[in-house]
Design an enzyme around this catalytic site. Structure first.
Site, mmCIF file in Angstrom:
data_model
loop_
_atom_site.group_PDB
_atom_site.id
_atom_site.type_symbol
_atom_site.label_atom_id
_atom_site.label_comp_id
_atom_site.label_asym_id
_atom_site.label_seq_id
_atom_site.Cartn_x
_atom_site.Cartn_y
_atom_site.Cartn_z
ATOM 1 N N HIS A 161 0.841 -1.196 0.000
ATOM 2 C CA HIS A 161 0.000 0.000 0.000
ATOM 3 C C HIS A 161 0.881 1.253 0.000
ATOM 4 O O HIS A 161 2.027 1.208 0.461
ATOM 5 C CB HIS A 161 -0.876 0.049 1.263
ATOM 6 C CG HIS A 161 -1.995 -0.945 1.277
ATOM 7 N ND1 HIS A 161 -2.147 -1.895 2.266
ATOM 8 C CD2 HIS A 161 -3.037 -1.133 0.428
ATOM 9 C CE1 HIS A 161 -3.231 -2.612 2.024
ATOM 10 N NE2 HIS A 161 -3.792 -2.177 0.913
ATOM 11 N N CYS A 248 -2.611 0.655 9.625
ATOM 12 C CA CYS A 248 -3.707 -0.212 9.163
ATOM 13 C C CYS A 248 -4.654 -0.619 10.280
ATOM 14 O O CYS A 248 -5.791 -0.988 10.026
ATOM 15 C CB CYS A 248 -3.192 -1.520 8.572
ATOM 16 S SG CYS A 248 -1.591 -1.446 7.861
HETATM 17 C C1 CIR Z 1 -3.570 -7.520 3.469
HETATM 18 O O1 CIR Z 1 -2.720 -8.040 2.701
HETATM 19 O O2 CIR Z 1 -4.567 -6.966 3.045
HETATM 20 C C2 CIR Z 1 -3.323 -7.618 4.953
HETATM 21 N N1 CIR Z 1 -2.691 -8.852 5.259
HETATM 22 C C3 CIR Z 1 -2.503 -6.445 5.435
HETATM 23 C C4 CIR Z 1 -3.180 -5.129 5.241
HETATM 24 C C5 CIR Z 1 -2.354 -3.992 5.659
HETATM 25 N N2 CIR Z 1 -3.069 -2.772 5.534
HETATM 26 C C6 CIR Z 1 -2.502 -1.605 5.246
HETATM 27 O O3 CIR Z 1 -1.308 -1.544 4.939
HETATM 28 N N3 CIR Z 1 -3.280 -0.535 5.227
#
Ligand code: CIR
Length: 253
Positions: A161, A248
């Site tokens: 992201h 997140c």
């Molecule tokens: C994913 O791959 O969607 C989750 N395992 C981690 C999400 C992390 N979110 C973020 O960086 N905003």
């Protein structure tokens, strides 16, 4: 200043979360402990925290930041690009509606995960990633403009992201690493260069004058302190195992 945050407890299924990390499986009990500490830190920064119960249907649902964008004028429920995460938004919509009169939505085929969105004042940078596509970004920009804000897209290829590699600390200070160091649009900021071996710590979070930074990244902590902030180390190692960072784990607004 932020006054509120929304978090969601991790579910046991977090061990099946999407990951590219090679750090082993998260330990659930330790994840719960780290989450409780994260909430305590948000509260110590003056936020009123709404804690949602775990949702076993969605392994990655503790990463609430991706399901909605909270702005001063409206909330925007996203449409996550990861199929296993798409329906996380159904549970998020009524929650954000408790706080906002105006709740907008990103519609398929547009996809957006709000981890790809970085707010700088009333401008929102939107990373075009594997999770956020051009149509989603276009919809997001149209919604932002409708409510008196603005947005622009950022191309990227190295990280999950946008905010995996960038963290805006207010006061014109921008933590950045890798491909973001040289991007034209960020040269107007005072770039605090995160060392490659500490790239995970680029995802540090400004909360009401303090900066939350992941535990175990001393160079980045020093960088933040030298820029004049109080840095608060927060241990999120269980979340790092499934590619999750500090930002997140909450929606701050
Ligand atoms: C994913 O791959 O969607 C989750 N395992 C981690 C999400 C992390 N979110 C973020 O960086 N905003």
């Amino acid at each position: 200043m932020f006054t509120k945050a929304i978090v969601k407890k991790p579910c046991k299924a977090i061990v099946s979360g999407i990951t590219s990390a090679d750090l082993g499986l998260p330990d659930y009990n330790n994840a719960l402990k780290q989450h409780a500490n994260y909430v305590a830190v948000l509260k110590s920064c003056g936020l009123e925290v709404t804690e949602l119960e775990a949702d076993e249907r969605f392994p990655d649902s503790t990463f609430v930041e991706d399901a909605a964008l909270m702005t001063p004028h409206c909330a925007i429920v996203t449409n996550p690009g990861a199929l296993s995460r798409r329906d996380e938004t159904e549970a998020m919509r009524p929650v954000v509606a408790e706080f906002y009169d105006i709740v907008e939505s990103i519609q398929a085929p547009g996809t957006v995960e709000a981890g790809d969105i970085m707010m700088v004042g009333s401008h929102y940078y939107i990373g075009l990633s594997e999770r956020t596509n051009q149509q989603g970004a276009d919809q997001m920009i149209a919604i932002l403009e409708k409510h008196g804000m603005s947005g622009s897209v950022v191309t990227m290829s190295e990280v999950l992201h946008l905010k995996t590699g960038l963290g805006y600390l207010e006061g014109n200070n921008l933590l950045a690493c890798g491909e973001f160091l040289t991007k034209e649009e960020f040269q107007q900021y005072n770039i605090l260069e995160v060392a490659p071996e500490e790239a995970y710590a680029a995802n540090s979070v400004w909360v009401n004058g303090k900066v939350l930074t992941p535990k175990g990244f001393p160079k980045t902590k020093a960088l933040i302190e030298n820029a004049g902030y109080e840095a608060i180390e927060v241990d999120v190692s269980e979340y790092q195992k499934v590619d999750g960072g500090l930002s997140c784990l909450s929606l701050r607004f």
